[in-house]
Design a protein around this motif. Structure first.
Motif, PDB file in Angstrom:
ATOM      1  N   GLU A  93       6.740   0.334  10.286  1.00 40.03           N
ATOM      2  CA  GLU A  93       7.918  -0.140  11.015  1.00 40.03           C
ATOM      3  C   GLU A  93       9.114  -0.376  10.090  1.00 40.03           C
ATOM      4  O   GLU A  93      10.240  -0.480  10.551  1.00 40.03           O
ATOM      5  N   HIS A  94       8.879  -0.430   8.785  1.00 37.26           N
ATOM      6  CA  HIS A  94       9.967  -0.599   7.816  1.00 37.26           C
ATOM      7  C   HIS A  94      10.549   0.733   7.334  1.00 37.26           C
ATOM      8  O   HIS A  94      11.441   0.744   6.481  1.00 37.26           O
ATOM      9  N   LEU A  95      10.041   1.825   7.856  1.00 30.42           N
ATOM     10  CA  LEU A  95      10.534   3.140   7.462  1.00 30.42           C
ATOM     11  C   LEU A  95      12.023   3.247   7.786  1.00 30.42           C
ATOM     12  O   LEU A  95      12.449   2.924   8.890  1.00 30.42           O
ATOM     13  N   SER A  98       0.834  -1.199   0.000  1.00 30.59           N
ATOM     14  CA  SER A  98       0.000   0.000   0.000  1.00 30.59           C
ATOM     15  C   SER A  98       0.873   1.256   0.000  1.00 30.59           C
ATOM     16  O   SER A  98       1.955   1.268   0.564  1.00 30.59           O
ATOM     17  N   ALA A  99       0.368   2.276  -0.642  1.00 33.78           N
ATOM     18  CA  ALA A  99       1.110   3.543  -0.695  1.00 33.78           C
ATOM     19  C   ALA A  99       0.952   4.270   0.630  1.00 33.78           C
ATOM     20  O   ALA A  99      -0.137   4.322   1.203  1.00 33.78           O
ATOM     21  N   ARG A 100       2.048   4.839   1.101  1.00 33.64           N
ATOM     22  CA  ARG A 100       2.025   5.624   2.330  1.00 33.64           C
ATOM     23  C   ARG A 100       2.574   7.012   2.039  1.00 33.64           C
ATOM     24  O   ARG A 100       3.467   7.164   1.215  1.00 33.64           O
ATOM     25  N   LEU A 159       7.615   7.515  14.155  1.00 34.94           N
ATOM     26  CA  LEU A 159       6.833   7.143  12.971  1.00 34.94           C
ATOM     27  C   LEU A 159       6.660   5.638  12.844  1.00 34.94           C
ATOM     28  O   LEU A 159       5.600   5.165  12.409  1.00 34.94           O
ATOM     29  N   ARG A 160       7.661   4.869  13.219  1.00 34.75           N
ATOM     30  CA  ARG A 160       7.585   3.401  13.113  1.00 34.75           C
ATOM     31  C   ARG A 160       6.514   2.806  14.022  1.00 34.75           C
ATOM     32  O   ARG A 160       6.101   1.668  13.815  1.00 34.75           O
ATOM     33  N   ARG A 161       6.070   3.557  15.026  1.00 37.54           N
ATOM     34  CA  ARG A 161       5.011   3.070  15.931  1.00 37.54           C
ATOM     35  C   ARG A 161       3.605   3.298  15.363  1.00 37.54           C
ATOM     36  O   ARG A 161       2.612   2.930  15.998  1.00 37.54           O
TER      37      ARG A 161
END
Length: 154
Positions: free
Chosen positions: A139-141, A2-4, A89-91
């Motif tokens: 979480e993959h950021l 999905s696009a974020r 952000l990962r949270r």
């Protein structure tokens, strides 16, 4: 996948008031105008969550953006380095596709550079960057996982 989308916003212009704690500095009248104007553009992206530093100037900036999204005050955004901001952000819940982060320099500027490898000539008050992310979940950021779609300065 999905696009974020991540919108990184530096708080609008704040006044220097003798004797006032840094966290308590208010926005100037021009800062208030700039934040309202930025909100008109950012609203089109339909963000679902706003992550905001606890300082008065960031909370007021987030309020003036006028976004139809919950605002979460995150202590870790104040005086943060890019790694700290990535941690916040990962949270983020993976159901959320678009996030606005309202913070401070130099952290927000360095975050945009780290995510996108873009060369930015400064990140003035109320500037914002729209970053398209190529990650399966928040979480993959990581550095280099974004593309600078738009940069706006007041």
């Amino acid at each position: 996948m999905s696009a974020r989308t991540l919108v990184v916003v530096r708080h609008a212009k704040a006044g220097q008031v003798p004797g006032l704690l840094d966290t308590e500095r208010p926005l100037t009248p021009s800062g208030e105008r700039d934040a309202r104007a930025a909100g008109e553009e950012i609203r089109r992206l339909a963000p679902e969550l706003v992550l905001c530093s606890p300082s008065v100037r960031t909370r007021r900036t987030a309020e003036l953006l006028g976004l139809d999204a919950p605002v979460e005050i995150e202590r870790d955004i104040y005086e943060a380095y890019p790694d700290d901001l990535l941690g916040v952000l990962r949270r983020t819940d993976d159901e959320i596709a678009a996030v606005v982060l309202v913070g401070h320099n130099p952290g927000v500027h360095e975050l945009v550079v780290a995510l996108t490898d873009a060369r930015l000539d400064g990140f003035p008050p109320c500037a914002y960057a729209v970053i398209e992310l190529d990650v399966p979940s928040w979480e993959h950021l990581a550095p280099g996982t974004g593309r600078l779609a738009r940069m706006s300065r007041p």
